[in-house]
Enzyme design. Structure first.
Site, PDB file in Angstrom:
ATOM      1  N   GLY A 116     -58.687  54.134 -20.458  1.00  9.40           N
ATOM      2  CA  GLY A 116     -59.258  53.456 -21.619  1.00  9.40           C
ATOM      3  C   GLY A 116     -60.722  53.138 -21.381  1.00  9.40           C
ATOM      4  N   GLY A 117     -61.293  52.453 -22.330  1.00  9.17           N
ATOM      5  CA  GLY A 117     -62.690  52.116 -22.220  1.00  9.17           C
ATOM      6  C   GLY A 117     -62.981  51.178 -21.065  1.00  9.17           C
ATOM      7  N   GLY A 119     -61.056  50.913 -18.177  1.00 13.19           N
ATOM      8  CA  GLY A 119     -60.478  51.318 -16.898  1.00 13.19           C
ATOM      9  C   GLY A 119     -59.201  52.125 -17.081  1.00 13.19           C
ATOM     10  N   PRO A 120     -58.676  52.640 -15.967  1.00 11.22           N
ATOM     11  CG  PRO A 120     -58.121  53.126 -13.768  1.00 11.22           C
ATOM     12  CD  PRO A 120     -59.196  52.512 -14.602  1.00 11.22           C
ATOM     13  CB  VAL A 121     -53.678  52.762 -18.765  1.00  6.98           C
ATOM     14  CG1 VAL A 121     -52.392  52.033 -19.107  1.00  6.98           C
ATOM     15  CG2 VAL A 121     -54.828  52.207 -19.565  1.00  6.98           C
ATOM     16  CE  LYS A 135     -56.711  49.480 -20.733  1.00  7.85           C
ATOM     17  NZ  LYS A 135     -57.368  49.650 -22.010  1.00  7.85           N
ATOM     18  CG  ASP A 232     -63.397  52.316 -28.424  1.00 10.43           C
ATOM     19  OD1 ASP A 232     -63.802  53.158 -29.247  1.00 10.43           O
ATOM     20  OD2 ASP A 232     -63.121  52.596 -27.257  1.00 10.43           O
TER      21      ASP A 232
END
Ligand SMILES: *[C@@H]1O[C@H](CO)[C@@H](O)[C@H](O)[C@H]1NC(C)=O
Ligand SMILES: *[C@@H]1O[C@H](CO)[C@@H](O)[C@H](O)[C@H]1NC(C)=O
Ligand SMILES: *[C@@H]1O[C@H](CO)[C@@H](O)[C@H](O)[C@H]1NC(C)=O
Ligand SMILES: *[C@@H]1O[C@H](CO)[C@@H](O)[C@H](O)[C@H]1NC(C)=O
Length: 424
Positions: A116-117, A119-121, A135, A232
């Site tokens: 995601g905007g 960081g990683p999930v 997240k 977003d």
């Protein structure tokens, strides 16, 4: 301990020998008696010492065991009460790092389900079997931890059937993580832009998604006391539950992790091309209406099954917004829906959605409806106002993308591109 015992035990024997040797030449009964007294005294003292030693030793051992036991107990107790304090102080479910690392296989690549905007999930499974999405926030936030906790505390209270549920967070060892409910059916972009998957989304499901997102946004904008601007909104941020109900994800973080403002000027524009409203991209001006613009783009994408960004048409070089606008002006909006290959007896709903979508993407944000009006328009049959010219309908030319060269692959195929551009 045992050394002392040995020493004390040996001493009397040693003394006895010394005395015996010294006195052996003189055979004297008096001295013999004296010697025996000395020896027996020394011996008995020694035995006494040994006994004392033994008692002391056993007692010490016992005590050590006790300390170990009580130590264990108080340790546990303290940890538990500490945790309780934390939880009560923050009114927020806390997960600890080890728990999350364990649930996600140490944040392994195979558990990663998206980026995601912020960081990683990662997908994870807690020991009680609950599935979660973790997240891991990137560390470049300039915001203080207290502010962050405060933010999460508020967001955790937001509950709406069209919002992804935040379960809690973890702040430990330089890491900040958010824990969400896990939704098995992926995100909207996975379905609507894929030829075979899109067949699973018939019109009633699509309309349910369009209205669901509107209700979720309305809640964020108005009904929750926080007045959250998403910033977003895009298809990859709309997750689907097992009944294909839409759930908005990534909301609220923009407040915490974005720039300094909510409705003021920003130095940097963060968002995703294709969904950014003109006033935001050009002037860094962000408001509730910027979300409305993104929502309009979403609606047009859901109806048509095409991406706004990277849209290609043989007749013109406009993006999806421009394409929809032209069809609308020419009185052929139903052709937009036809492109999604969904046969529909629900024509009036389709046309209404396109109309509402175009109202949302008007160039001047002042003209755009608010979300309560959008929900109202989608829910009744009243006549709708006429939309004015949309903003950014030739954005493709401005930003990039010669679509002839990338006909098969739209540039933002993964849908998770966060682009940052300097505002003027
Ligand atoms: C996770 O990583 C830590 C160190 O990075 C390691 O000690 C631990 O064994 C790993 N656990 C698993 C389940 O892979
Ligand atoms: C959505 O999830 C449910 C439950 O996991 C599953 O039964 C269903 O097939 C999924 N739908 C799609 C389209 O993947
Ligand atoms: C927010 O704005 C204030 C004043 O405009 C400034 O002092 C502060 O550094 C900014 N904080 C961040 C995180 O940008
Ligand atoms: C939303 O828009 C409608 C119609 O333009 C207006 O009557 C209403 O006051 C607005 N609501 C809010 C909360 O701004």
């Amino acid at each position: 301990m045992s050394y002392i015992c040995h020493f004390l035990f040996l001493t009397p024997v040693f003394l006895y020998h010394v005395i015996d040797k010294d006195d052996s030449p003189k055979v004297n009964t008096k001295s013999k008696v004296k010697k025996r007294i000395v020896v027996s005294t020394v011996l008995s003292t020694g035995i006494l010492f040994i006994g004392l030693c033994l008692v002391l030793y056993v007692w010490k051992k016992k005590q050590q065991k006790n300390i170990m036991l009580t130590g264990k107990m108080t340790g546990n107790f303290q940890r538990r009460s500490n945790n309780k304090d934390l939880k009560e102080g923050l009114e927020l479910p806390f997960f600890n790092m080890d728990e999350l690392a364990c649930a996600t296989n140490n944040f392994s690549v195979s558990n990663k389900v998206g980026e995601g905007g912020f960081g990683p999930v990662y997908k994870g499974t807690l020991t009680d079997g609950r599935e979660i999405a973790v997240k891991r926030l990137s560390k470049n936030s300039r915001q203080g931890l207290d502010e962050f906790k405060n933010e999460v505390k508020h967001i955790v209270k937001l509950q709406h059937r069209n919002l992804v549920r935040l379960l809690g967070c973890c702040i430990e060892r330089d890491e900040t993580m958010l824990v969400y409910e896990f939704l098995p059916n992926k995100s909207l972009d996975f379905f609507i832009f894929d030829e075979t998957q899109s067949l699973l989304l018939d019109w009633p499901k699509r309309y349910n998604i369009i209205s669901g997102i509107a209700r979720g946004l309305l809640y964020l904008h108005q009904d929750s006391r926080l007045r959250i601007i998403h910033r977003d909104l895009k298809t990859s941020n709309i997750l689907l539950d097992f009944e294909m109900n839409p759930k908005i994800s990534d909301f609220g973080l923009a407040r915490s992790f974005g720039e300094n403002e909510t409705e003021a000027n920003t130095n940097k524009v963060a968002g995703t091309y294709g969904y950014i409203s003109p006033e935001y991209a050009n002037h860094g001006l962000y408001s509730l209406k910027s979300d409305v613009f993104s929502y309009g783009v979403l609606v047009l994408e859901i109806v048509s099954g095409n991406r706004n960004r990277g849209f290609c048409h043989p007749d013109h070089r406009l993006n999806l917004i421009g394409h929809a606008w032209i069809l609308f002006k020419q009185g052929r909006p139903r052709e937009l829906a036809a492109e999604s290959k969904v046969k529909t007896p629900y024509l009036s709903e389709v046309l209404r959605s396109i109309h509402v979508g175009l109202l949302c993407v008007q160039e001047n944000p002042e003209n755009g409806p608010n979300m309560s009006y959008v929900v109202l328009m989608l829910g009744n049959e009243d006549e709708l106002p006429q939309p004015k010219q949309p903003g950014f309908f030739t954005e493709r030319d401005l930003v990039e993308a010669s679509c002839s060269s990338s006909q098969s692959k739209p540039p933002s195929a993964n849908g998770c591109s966060i682009s940052v551009l300097e505002a003027r």
